[in-house]
Design a protein around this motif. Structure first.
Motif, PDB file in Angstrom:
ATOM      1  N   PRO A  93     -10.706   7.282 -11.515  1.00 52.98           N
ATOM      2  CA  PRO A  93     -11.489   6.385 -10.664  1.00 52.98           C
ATOM      3  C   PRO A  93     -11.518   6.804  -9.201  1.00 52.98           C
ATOM      4  N   PHE A  94     -11.223   8.078  -8.922  1.00 51.94           N
ATOM      5  CA  PHE A  94     -11.357   8.577  -7.558  1.00 51.94           C
ATOM      6  C   PHE A  94     -11.792  10.036  -7.606  1.00 51.94           C
ATOM      7  N   GLU A  95     -12.365  10.475  -6.503  1.00 54.31           N
ATOM      8  CA  GLU A  95     -12.795  11.869  -6.354  1.00 54.31           C
ATOM      9  C   GLU A  95     -12.270  12.390  -5.036  1.00 54.31           C
ATOM     10  N   ILE A  96     -12.064  13.698  -4.991  1.00 53.94           N
ATOM     11  CA  ILE A  96     -11.620  14.349  -3.758  1.00 53.94           C
ATOM     12  C   ILE A  96     -12.538  15.529  -3.502  1.00 53.94           C
ATOM     13  N   HIS A  97     -13.047  15.608  -2.285  1.00 56.91           N
ATOM     14  CA  HIS A  97     -13.809  16.789  -1.899  1.00 56.91           C
ATOM     15  C   HIS A  97     -13.467  17.140  -0.453  1.00 56.91           C
ATOM     16  N   LEU A  98     -13.694  18.378  -0.112  1.00 54.34           N
ATOM     17  CA  LEU A  98     -13.410  18.883   1.222  1.00 54.34           C
ATOM     18  C   LEU A  98     -14.680  18.837   2.055  1.00 54.34           C
ATOM     19  N   GLU A  99     -14.579  18.205   3.220  1.00 52.13           N
ATOM     20  CA  GLU A  99     -15.727  18.055   4.113  1.00 52.13           C
ATOM     21  C   GLU A  99     -15.273  18.394   5.534  1.00 52.13           C
ATOM     22  N   ASP A 100     -15.720  19.530   6.060  1.00 51.75           N
ATOM     23  CA  ASP A 100     -15.328  19.968   7.406  1.00 51.75           C
ATOM     24  C   ASP A 100     -13.809  19.988   7.573  1.00 51.75           C
ATOM     25  N   ASP A 101     -13.104  20.575   6.608  1.00 48.39           N
ATOM     26  CA  ASP A 101     -11.643  20.700   6.612  1.00 48.39           C
ATOM     27  C   ASP A 101     -10.916  19.363   6.512  1.00 48.39           C
ATOM     28  N   ILE A 102     -11.589  18.326   6.052  1.00 50.38           N
ATOM     29  CA  ILE A 102     -10.977  17.022   5.829  1.00 50.38           C
ATOM     30  C   ILE A 102     -11.059  16.730   4.334  1.00 50.38           C
ATOM     31  N   TYR A 103      -9.926  16.327   3.755  1.00 43.67           N
ATOM     32  CA  TYR A 103      -9.894  15.949   2.348  1.00 43.67           C
ATOM     33  C   TYR A 103     -10.365  14.506   2.227  1.00 43.67           C
ATOM     34  N   VAL A 104     -11.541  14.317   1.654  1.00 44.43           N
ATOM     35  CA  VAL A 104     -12.140  12.995   1.530  1.00 44.43           C
ATOM     36  C   VAL A 104     -11.861  12.467   0.127  1.00 44.43           C
ATOM     37  N   VAL A 105     -11.172  11.325   0.073  1.00 44.51           N
ATOM     38  CA  VAL A 105     -10.852  10.682  -1.198  1.00 44.51           C
ATOM     39  C   VAL A 105     -11.730   9.437  -1.296  1.00 44.51           C
ATOM     40  N   SER A 106     -12.492   9.332  -2.387  1.00 47.85           N
ATOM     41  CA  SER A 106     -13.408   8.196  -2.540  1.00 47.85           C
ATOM     42  C   SER A 106     -13.350   7.669  -3.965  1.00 47.85           C
ATOM     43  N   GLY A 107     -13.888   6.482  -4.123  1.00 46.62           N
ATOM     44  CA  GLY A 107     -13.950   5.854  -5.430  1.00 46.62           C
ATOM     45  C   GLY A 107     -13.512   4.409  -5.356  1.00 46.62           C
ATOM     46  N   PRO A 108     -13.756   3.660  -6.431  1.00 44.12           N
ATOM     47  CA  PRO A 108     -13.449   2.232  -6.429  1.00 44.12           C
ATOM     48  C   PRO A 108     -11.981   1.924  -6.184  1.00 44.12           C
ATOM     49  N   VAL A 109     -11.090   2.771  -6.676  1.00 42.24           N
ATOM     50  CA  VAL A 109      -9.662   2.515  -6.499  1.00 42.24           C
ATOM     51  C   VAL A 109      -9.262   2.556  -5.017  1.00 42.24           C
ATOM     52  N   ILE A 110      -9.962   3.358  -4.229  1.00 42.42           N
ATOM     53  CA  ILE A 110      -9.632   3.480  -2.810  1.00 42.42           C
ATOM     54  C   ILE A 110      -9.966   2.181  -2.073  1.00 42.42           C
ATOM     55  N   GLY A 111     -11.150   1.647  -2.296  1.00 42.65           N
ATOM     56  CA  GLY A 111     -11.519   0.393  -1.656  1.00 42.65           C
ATOM     57  C   GLY A 111     -10.593  -0.735  -2.053  1.00 42.65           C
ATOM     58  N   SER A 112     -10.243  -0.776  -3.321  1.00 42.35           N
ATOM     59  CA  SER A 112      -9.336  -1.809  -3.822  1.00 42.35           C
ATOM     60  C   SER A 112      -7.960  -1.681  -3.178  1.00 42.35           C
ATOM     61  N   LEU A 113      -7.450  -0.471  -3.115  1.00 38.64           N
ATOM     62  CA  LEU A 113      -6.128  -0.245  -2.530  1.00 38.64           C
ATOM     63  C   LEU A 113      -6.109  -0.571  -1.043  1.00 38.64           C
ATOM     64  N   LEU A 114      -7.097  -0.091  -0.313  1.00 37.03           N
ATOM     65  CA  LEU A 114      -7.127  -0.339   1.133  1.00 37.03           C
ATOM     66  C   LEU A 114      -7.306  -1.820   1.449  1.00 37.03           C
ATOM     67  N   GLY A 115      -7.947  -2.555   0.550  1.00 33.79           N
ATOM     68  CA  GLY A 115      -8.115  -3.985   0.749  1.00 33.79           C
ATOM     69  C   GLY A 115      -6.820  -4.767   0.632  1.00 33.79           C
ATOM     70  N   LYS A 116      -5.797  -4.156   0.047  1.00 36.70           N
ATOM     71  CA  LYS A 116      -4.512  -4.813  -0.162  1.00 36.70           C
ATOM     72  C   LYS A 116      -3.454  -4.397   0.851  1.00 36.70           C
ATOM     73  N   VAL A 117      -3.814  -3.526   1.781  1.00 31.61           N
ATOM     74  CA  VAL A 117      -2.815  -2.919   2.653  1.00 31.61           C
ATOM     75  C   VAL A 117      -3.063  -3.262   4.118  1.00 31.61           C
ATOM     76  N   ASN A 118      -1.982  -3.586   4.811  1.00 33.30           N
ATOM     77  CA  ASN A 118      -1.996  -3.741   6.261  1.00 33.30           C
ATOM     78  C   ASN A 118      -1.225  -2.550   6.825  1.00 33.30           C
ATOM     79  N   LEU A 119      -1.944  -1.572   7.351  1.00 26.47           N
ATOM     80  CA  LEU A 119      -1.304  -0.337   7.790  1.00 26.47           C
ATOM     81  C   LEU A 119      -0.460  -0.506   9.046  1.00 26.47           C
ATOM     82  N   ASP A 120      -0.507  -1.670   9.672  1.00 29.07           N
ATOM     83  CA  ASP A 120       0.337  -1.944  10.827  1.00 29.07           C
ATOM     84  C   ASP A 120       1.684  -2.528  10.416  1.00 29.07           C
TER      85      ASP A 120
END
Length: 71
Positions: free
Chosen positions: A1-28
């Motif tokens: 449920p996620f994909e990784i691709h390289l974009e301008d030397d940045i590893y971009v991770v995308s997919g439904p699991v990412i939105g779900s995970l980030l919605g549950k996290v307070n990075l502060d």
């Protein structure tokens, strides 16, 4: 449920699991950040990034979040 691709030397991770995970996290919040790191490992995202060749200090982007990879 996620994909990784390289974009301008940045590893971009995308997919439904990412939105779900980030919605549950307070990075502060330390405990929430620890949860985020555990989930990245459990979901196989860290291993997948390694397979793509990521090195310490490389940049990872997940939606609007960017951070340096440190293993």
């Amino acid at each position: 449920p996620f994909e990784i691709h390289l974009e301008d030397d940045i590893y971009v991770v995308s997919g439904p699991v990412i939105g779900s995970l980030l919605g549950k996290v307070n990075l502060d919040d330390y405990e929430s950040l620890q949860y985020f790191q555990r989930m990245l490992r459990r979901r196989g995202i860290i291993d997948a990034l390694r397979e793509k060749g990521i090195q310490n200090g490389d940049t990872v982007r997940m939606n609007d979040l960017e951070f340096d990879f440190i293993d």
